[in-house]
Design an enzyme around this catalytic site. Structure first.
Site, PDB file in Angstrom:
ATOM      1  N   GLU A 139       0.851  -1.184   0.000  1.00 35.65           N
ATOM      2  CA  GLU A 139       0.000   0.000   0.000  1.00 35.65           C
ATOM      3  C   GLU A 139       0.890   1.238   0.000  1.00 35.65           C
ATOM      4  OE1 GLU A 139      -0.528  -2.444   2.360  1.00 35.65           O
ATOM      5  OE2 GLU A 139      -2.316  -3.336   1.437  1.00 35.65           O
ATOM      6  N   TYR A 154       8.106   2.646  -7.325  1.00 35.61           N
ATOM      7  CA  TYR A 154       7.491   1.342  -7.605  1.00 35.61           C
ATOM      8  C   TYR A 154       7.185   1.179  -9.098  1.00 35.61           C
ATOM      9  CZ  TYR A 154       6.905   1.292  -2.527  1.00 35.61           C
ATOM     10  OH  TYR A 154       7.140   1.336  -1.172  1.00 35.61           O
TER      11      TYR A 154
HETATM   12  C1  COA Z   1      10.642   5.844  -1.633  1.00 37.69           C
HETATM   13  C2  COA Z   1      12.076   5.609  -1.160  1.00 37.69           C
HETATM   14  C3  COA Z   1      12.124   4.290  -0.365  1.00 37.69           C
HETATM   15  C4  COA Z   1      13.000   5.525  -2.390  1.00 37.69           C
HETATM   16  O1  COA Z   1      14.313   5.209  -1.917  1.00 37.69           O
HETATM   17  P1  COA Z   1      15.642   5.562  -2.786  1.00 37.69           P
HETATM   18  O2  COA Z   1      16.749   4.732  -2.236  1.00 37.69           O
HETATM   19  O3  COA Z   1      15.834   7.016  -2.837  1.00 37.69           O
HETATM   20  O4  COA Z   1      15.210   5.035  -4.223  1.00 37.69           O
HETATM   21  P2  COA Z   1      16.228   4.640  -5.420  1.00 37.69           P
HETATM   22  O5  COA Z   1      17.444   5.503  -5.338  1.00 37.69           O
HETATM   23  O6  COA Z   1      16.419   3.167  -5.412  1.00 37.69           O
HETATM   24  O7  COA Z   1      15.340   5.121  -6.663  1.00 37.69           O
HETATM   25  C5  COA Z   1      15.088   4.317  -7.760  1.00 37.69           C
HETATM   26  C6  COA Z   1      14.181   5.078  -8.703  1.00 37.69           C
HETATM   27  O8  COA Z   1      12.938   5.399  -8.070  1.00 37.69           O
HETATM   28  C7  COA Z   1      12.465   6.691  -8.536  1.00 37.69           C
HETATM   29  N1  COA Z   1      12.509   7.656  -7.432  1.00 37.69           N
HETATM   30  C8  COA Z   1      13.012   7.484  -6.188  1.00 37.69           C
HETATM   31  N2  COA Z   1      12.844   8.596  -5.454  1.00 37.69           N
HETATM   32  C9  COA Z   1      12.238   9.496  -6.246  1.00 37.69           C
HETATM   33  C10 COA Z   1      11.812  10.844  -6.077  1.00 37.69           C
HETATM   34  N3  COA Z   1      12.007  11.507  -4.899  1.00 37.69           N
HETATM   35  N4  COA Z   1      11.208  11.469  -7.098  1.00 37.69           N
HETATM   36  C11 COA Z   1      11.015  10.836  -8.272  1.00 37.69           C
HETATM   37  N5  COA Z   1      11.422   9.571  -8.529  1.00 37.69           N
HETATM   38  C12 COA Z   1      12.011   8.911  -7.517  1.00 37.69           C
HETATM   39  C13 COA Z   1      13.429   7.079  -9.632  1.00 37.69           C
HETATM   40  O9  COA Z   1      12.973   6.499 -10.832  1.00 37.69           O
HETATM   41  C14 COA Z   1      14.712   6.410  -9.174  1.00 37.69           C
HETATM   42  O10 COA Z   1      15.664   6.240 -10.183  1.00 37.69           O
HETATM   43  P3  COA Z   1      16.697   7.448 -10.529  1.00 37.69           P
HETATM   44  O11 COA Z   1      17.259   7.939  -9.228  1.00 37.69           O
HETATM   45  O12 COA Z   1      17.695   6.783 -11.427  1.00 37.69           O
HETATM   46  O13 COA Z   1      15.859   8.507 -11.222  1.00 37.69           O
HETATM   47  C15 COA Z   1      12.570   6.790  -0.279  1.00 37.69           C
HETATM   48  O14 COA Z   1      12.274   8.020  -0.934  1.00 37.69           O
HETATM   49  C16 COA Z   1      11.981   6.823   1.127  1.00 37.69           C
HETATM   50  O15 COA Z   1      12.517   6.219   2.055  1.00 37.69           O
HETATM   51  N6  COA Z   1      10.871   7.559   1.292  1.00 37.69           N
HETATM   52  C17 COA Z   1      10.240   7.690   2.626  1.00 37.69           C
HETATM   53  C18 COA Z   1       9.594   6.399   3.056  1.00 37.69           C
HETATM   54  C19 COA Z   1       8.542   5.933   2.064  1.00 37.69           C
HETATM   55  O16 COA Z   1       7.770   6.720   1.531  1.00 37.69           O
HETATM   56  N7  COA Z   1       8.520   4.604   1.821  1.00 37.69           N
HETATM   57  C20 COA Z   1       7.559   4.002   0.911  1.00 37.69           C
HETATM   58  C21 COA Z   1       6.243   3.869   1.585  1.00 37.69           C
HETATM   59  S1  COA Z   1       5.019   3.048   0.573  1.00 37.69           S
END
Ligand code: COA
Length: 158
Positions: A111, A123
């Site tokens: 979710e 995702y």
């Molecule tokens: C969502 C989250 C887990 C992503 O973690 P991350 O390690 O930064 O993600 P990645 O570096 O593996 O990103 C892979 C791809 O996802 C997408 N992405 C990740 N963060 C993004 C952002 N802030 N905006 C747009 N695209 C994003 C991009 O396509 C990215 O590839 P790129 O960097 O080459 O463009 C992180 O932002 C987080 O911890 N957020 C707070 C907690 C949360 O919301 N968890 C999910 C709850 S459902």
């Protein structure tokens, strides 16, 4: 994987990780899970809980999942704000995908808040699609989108 990601350690979450996990959770979610929720998931059957530690030992991210009946439910995933956009969530989800192969899962689902554009974008980028909506799912009343990654069907039993 980036050079940064290669300097990381990925392993099962354990009790000693709980303080850091709870702190990263607190700064990552509007309604964070309590430390006790994470504690109650550790060492339980049908769970897949992994942490990523940086070279200096600090917590870079975690994923907590439950699995049953060919489905894996991602309960939680978060990455330290200082470590985001470096492929760490991707690394964690690759671990979940490897689990899916080992247990022959058909689906990974989770979710996510419609307002959480970074997570939704993440995702979608790894092949999930939006398959449903749970009205008022979160305690503050926001709906949840259900996102799923459908995997190759399990081989039929002989
Ligand atoms: C969502 C989250 C887990 C992503 O973690 P991350 O390690 O930064 O993600 P990645 O570096 O593996 O990103 C892979 C791809 O996802 C997408 N992405 C990740 N963060 C993004 C952002 N802030 N905006 C747009 N695209 C994003 C991009 O396509 C990215 O590839 P790129 O960097 O080459 O463009 C992180 O932002 C987080 O911890 N957020 C707070 C907690 C949360 O919301 N968890 C999910 C709850 S459902």
């Amino acid at each position: 994987m980036s050079a940064q990601a290669e300097a990381l350690t990925v392993r099962d979450a354990r009790a000693a990780d709980l303080d850091a996990v709870a702190e990263l959770e607190r700064i990552s979610f509007p309604i964070p899970w309590k430390r006790e929720f994470f504690a109650s998931e550790i060492g339980v059957p049908h769970r897949f809980n992994r942490v990523v530690r940086s070279r200096d030992g600090s917590l870079a991210g975690y994923v907590f999942c439950a699995f049953a009946g060919g489905e894996i439910h991602v309960n939680k995933i978060a990455v330290d704000p200082a470590c985001r956009r470096q492929g760490i969530a991707h690394l964690l989800m690759r671990e979940v995908l490897e689990l899916s192969g080992r247990i022959a899962a058909e689906e990974i689902y989770l979710e996510v808040r419609p307002s959480n554009v970074p997570a939704r974008t993440f995702y979608l980028s790894i092949g999930f699609s939006e398959v449903g909506r749970r009205p008022g799912y979160y305690a503050d009343g926001e709906d949840a989108l259900v996102m799923s990654l459908f995997l190759a069907r399990r081989a039929a039993s002989p």
